[in-house]
Design an enzyme around this catalytic site. Sequence first.
Site, PDB file in Angstrom:
ATOM      1  N   LYS A  39       0.808  -1.195   0.000  1.00  0.00           N
ATOM      2  CA  LYS A  39       0.000   0.000   0.000  1.00  0.00           C
ATOM      3  C   LYS A  39       0.854   1.263   0.000  1.00  0.00           C
ATOM      4  O   LYS A  39       0.384   2.346  -0.356  1.00  0.00           O
ATOM      5  CB  LYS A  39      -0.876   0.033   1.281  1.00  0.00           C
ATOM      6  CG  LYS A  39      -1.824  -1.109   1.431  1.00  0.00           C
ATOM      7  CD  LYS A  39      -2.577  -0.974   2.780  1.00  0.00           C
ATOM      8  CE  LYS A  39      -3.385  -2.193   3.120  1.00  0.00           C
ATOM      9  NZ  LYS A  39      -3.949  -2.072   4.485  1.00  0.00           N
ATOM     10  N   ASP A  88      14.597  -0.754   1.166  1.00  0.00           N
ATOM     11  CA  ASP A  88      15.229  -1.047   2.448  1.00  0.00           C
ATOM     12  C   ASP A  88      16.264  -2.154   2.205  1.00  0.00           C
ATOM     13  O   ASP A  88      17.336  -1.871   1.686  1.00  0.00           O
ATOM     14  CB  ASP A  88      14.101  -1.453   3.416  1.00  0.00           C
ATOM     15  CG  ASP A  88      14.543  -1.560   4.857  1.00  0.00           C
ATOM     16  OD1 ASP A  88      15.405  -0.778   5.266  1.00  0.00           O
ATOM     17  OD2 ASP A  88      14.028  -2.428   5.578  1.00  0.00           O
TER      18      ASP A  88
END
Length: 180
Positions: A42, A102
């Site tokens: 999302k 990340d």
Amino acid sequence: MDQHHLNRLFTAEEINSIVKKLADQISRDYVGKELILVCILKGAFVFLSDLVRHLKIPVKIDFVRLASYGSGTKTTGRIEITKDLELPIEGKDVLIIEDIIDSGHTLKFLKDRIILSNPRSVKICALLDKKARRELEMEADYLGFDVEDVFIVGYGIDMNENYRNLPEIYYVTPTHHSKK
Ligand code: IMP
Ligand code: MG
């Protein structure tokens, strides 16, 4: 009860100006191409919605949702698609829209999977990059901001599903109840 504090990292103006810059670059680079943006749900939904409104070229938009399984917040590399692409991408120019890179596992998984459908090209546009956390070689072709190894919220990005609606970008720090 543990509390935490939101520290502002980027203002709405700073975000708007970098998003416009990215959109201008993309608009130049994809002139005459058949561009499909693939937004990773999302977290990238706000970034995508601002980005597309600055684009000056035709574009199609699709969404994928990925689930990563592992302990806590750490992406282990075991990733599954829970909502797949709906548009055909064979022969098209695909640009993946991600909120944060990340470890790199999520993007590696998605990019490899998209390549199996024989697109003409696959590139990555990420709003934020935590390079210090990288476990795999994975670079954004279009990048907004580099950030330190901190936990980010706001502008679509969540902590336990909270804070996605905030218009600015923050990093979270713990606060402890102080003695009065
Ligand atoms: P990776 O697979 O380790 O690169 O994980 C990338 C995904 O982890 C991003 O798409 C985010 O959804 C999530 N993520 C990484 N860092 C943060 C953060 O600081 N705040 C919120 N979500 C994050
Ligand atoms: Mg994400």
